[in-house]
Design a protein around this motif. Structure first.
Motif, short mmCIF file in Angstrom:
data_model
loop_
_atom_site.label_atom_id
_atom_site.label_comp_id
_atom_site.label_asym_id
_atom_site.label_seq_id
_atom_site.Cartn_x
_atom_site.Cartn_y
_atom_site.Cartn_z
N ASP A 46 5.32 89.75 56.10
CA ASP A 46 5.78 90.73 55.12
C ASP A 46 7.28 90.97 55.30
O ASP A 46 7.84 90.84 56.40
CB ASP A 46 5.02 92.05 55.28
N ARG A 47 7.95 91.29 54.24
CA ARG A 47 9.41 91.43 54.25
C ARG A 47 9.85 92.63 55.06
O ARG A 47 10.89 92.58 55.73
CB ARG A 47 9.93 91.55 52.81
N GLU A 48 9.08 93.73 55.03
CA GLU A 48 9.47 94.93 55.75
C GLU A 48 9.62 94.67 57.25
O GLU A 48 10.60 95.12 57.88
CB GLU A 48 8.44 96.04 55.52
N SER A 49 8.70 93.91 57.82
CA SER A 49 8.78 93.59 59.25
C SER A 49 10.00 92.73 59.54
O SER A 49 10.67 92.89 60.57
CB SER A 49 7.51 92.88 59.71
N ALA A 50 10.28 91.80 58.64
CA ALA A 50 11.44 90.93 58.82
C ALA A 50 12.73 91.75 58.79
O ALA A 50 13.64 91.54 59.62
CB ALA A 50 11.46 89.86 57.74
N SER B 263 9.64 81.90 51.86
CA SER B 263 8.97 80.67 51.44
C SER B 263 7.61 81.05 50.86
O SER B 263 6.92 81.91 51.40
CB SER B 263 8.79 79.69 52.60
N GLU B 264 7.27 80.40 49.77
CA GLU B 264 6.03 80.74 49.07
C GLU B 264 4.80 80.49 49.95
O GLU B 264 3.83 81.24 49.91
CB GLU B 264 5.93 79.91 47.79
N LYS B 265 4.88 79.46 50.80
CA LYS B 265 3.70 79.07 51.56
C LYS B 265 3.48 79.92 52.81
O LYS B 265 2.35 80.22 53.18
CB LYS B 265 3.82 77.59 51.95
N PHE B 266 4.57 80.34 53.49
CA PHE B 266 4.41 80.96 54.80
C PHE B 266 4.82 82.43 54.87
O PHE B 266 4.26 83.19 55.63
CB PHE B 266 5.18 80.16 55.85
N GLY B 267 5.85 82.83 54.15
CA GLY B 267 6.28 84.22 54.24
C GLY B 267 7.78 84.35 54.35
O GLY B 267 8.53 83.76 53.58
N TYR B 268 8.24 85.10 55.40
CA TYR B 268 9.66 85.47 55.52
C TYR B 268 10.20 84.97 56.86
O TYR B 268 9.65 85.27 57.92
CB TYR B 268 9.82 86.98 55.39
N HIS B 269 11.30 84.22 56.79
CA HIS B 269 11.86 83.57 57.96
C HIS B 269 13.25 84.12 58.30
O HIS B 269 14.07 84.32 57.40
CB HIS B 269 12.02 82.06 57.73
N ILE B 270 13.48 84.33 59.59
CA ILE B 270 14.84 84.52 60.10
C ILE B 270 15.12 83.28 60.93
O ILE B 270 14.44 83.03 61.93
CB ILE B 270 14.97 85.79 60.95
N ILE B 271 16.10 82.49 60.52
CA ILE B 271 16.29 81.16 61.08
C ILE B 271 17.55 81.10 61.94
O ILE B 271 18.60 81.63 61.56
CB ILE B 271 16.37 80.11 59.95
#
Length: 452
Positions: free
Chosen positions: A305-309, A373-381
């Protein structure tokens, strides 16, 4: 090609039978059917007689490759082949070719018997036989190859030298519609579906073309045996539901066997790639990976979820590389990181698009924004410097995966795009490309009943 003595003619029994000694093999040639070479137990060859030159091939192998059932009538020395509703026949020493009991062709060179190393084989003219079954035959003088394309009323497309039947086209169209999320009641751009279907077909046949260039052929007894073994395992596993499983995925038994064959070829070719990689000194491979700008290392903290990211972003952006990796393993939802030293090494075209694009845009030590990403969620790279010791310790697998990725990128992207420019549509394509999802499914199910 070996030099030979002139053709030896012999008169046997009451009919003229031409025999060829092992010393009389002239002008060996290759024969290709639907994009693949046919392997013969005795060589296909050009034979000259009475001013005519014809490519002659062992009768059983060519008929079996064409999917025909071979018959032999000893009393009249007549060989026949039945495919579908058609039966083609000819007698040893005769120039007359019959189809369904009617004379259809007078041959320049008759069927003949070849004697080599104590073995007898019947040779027949490949063009006449193939054309009797409706195939198109071309001659490539540079490679000395007779090229047969099995085009019939059921052929929808021709991709390079590979004919695509209505069943195969329906399979790709059916699954492309599912991938695009098209339902029966949707209003959609049919041109988009047609384009996406052809693209998918070209990606599939790009591996077949590659397999052919690597010398693989589906007509060998060894390949057929391996494919049949895997097919039987699947059929045994699914039991009474096997036909339904195939129909639900748009397949018939023929298509499934073809898919298994192409998968077998891909595995074989990748294994040959592995052998090549292992032949290169390890230190050279390590240096190549370290210096390759198209091969990078990155990690990410994955959230569903975006909030956690957003809550974790500032701490992640300020973290050292080691701290970031630890956050990725403990806070993130990507369990696969633990088995990969907390990061991934990869080339272009091997990761999901959103992750890969963001990672390649970063410099070493930089952190991305929040990437969805549509498949997995929210990434910090975070892009990381490559670790030479880690690469050296895992060089065999890492180098192989890089080579395999490059190979697949060439086949499924570059070669597939090239094949898109070589697609020829037949008259059948217009109607096949307009079939509704219900019509496609009904046709697939009907085909499965016929095969059963």
């Amino acid at each position: 090609m070996k030099k030979i003595l002139p053709l030896l003619l012999a008169l046997l029994s009451l009919c003229t039978v031409f025999t060829l000694s092992s010393a009389a093999v002239e002008n060996e040639v290759a024969v290709m059917l639907d994009g693949y070479n046919i392997e013969f137990d005795v060589p296909a060859r050009i034979i000259e007689m009475s001013g005519a030159s014809r490519t002659m091939v062992p009768v059983r192998k060519i008929f079996e490759a064409l999917g025909a059932e071979v018959g032999w009538e000893g009393s009249t020395r007549t060989v026949s082949a039945k495919r579908g509703n058609d039966t083609v026949s000819l007698s040893i020493g005769s120039t007359e070719l019959y189809k369904n009991g009617s004379l259809v062709s007078k041959l320049d060179v008759p069927a003949m018997i070849v004697e080599e190393e104590g073995e007898s084989r019947t040779l027949v003219p490949v063009r006449a036989i193939s054309e009797a079954f409706g195939c198109k035959v071309d001659w490539d003088g540079e490679s000395r190859t007779a090229i047969i394309t099995d085009i019939n009323d059921d052929t929808v497309l021709i991709v390079d030298r590979f004919p695509v039947s209505a069943d195969f086209y329906r399979y790709f169209r059916f699954n492309t519609a599912n991938t695009l999320g098209i339902r029966e009641d949707d209003e959609y751009d049919n041109e988009m579906l047609k384009s996406a279907t052809v693209k998918s077909i070209c990606e599939y046949y790009s591996m077949q073309k590659t397999a052919s260039e690597y010398g693989r052929t589906p007509y060998s007894a060894e390949v057929k045996s391996k494919v049949n073994s895997v097919f039987d395992k699947y059929k045994g596993y699914y039991g009474d539901t096997f036909d339904k499983v195939l129909a639900d995925t748009g397949m018939t038994e023929e298509i499934f066997r073809n898919v298994l064959t192409v998968s077998h070829f891909e595995d074989e070719i990748l294994e040959s790639v592995r052998e090549v990689t292992l032949a290169t000194p390890a230190e050279d491979r390590v240096n190549e990976l370290m210096n390759d700008d198209g091969y990078i290392r990155a990690t990410h903290i994955l959230f569903t979820d975006r909030e956690s990211a957003e809550a974790a972003y500032r701490k992640a952006a300020d973290a050292t590389d080691a701290e970031f990796i630890e956050m990725a393993k403990t806070l993130g939802a990507d369990a696969g990181l633990a088995a990969n030293d907390g990061s991934y090494y990869f080339s272009e075209g091997t990761m999901i698009e959103e992750f890969e694009d963001a990672a390649f845009d970063l410099k070493e030590g930089e952190t991305s924004g929040i990437v969805e990403s549509e498949k997995f969620g929210y990434h910090i790279i975070r892009r990381l410097p490559k670790d030479r010791e880690y690469i050296a310790a895992n060089i065999d697998e890492m180098y192989f995966f890089k080579m395999a990725a490059n190979f697949k990128k060439y086949v499924y992207t570059e070669l597939a795009q090239e094949l898109e420019g070589k697609v020829i549509a037949t008259e059948k394509y217009a109607s096949a490309s307009k079939e509704s999802i219900t019509d496609m499914k009904s046709a697939i199910e009907a085909k499965m009943k016929n095969e059963a």
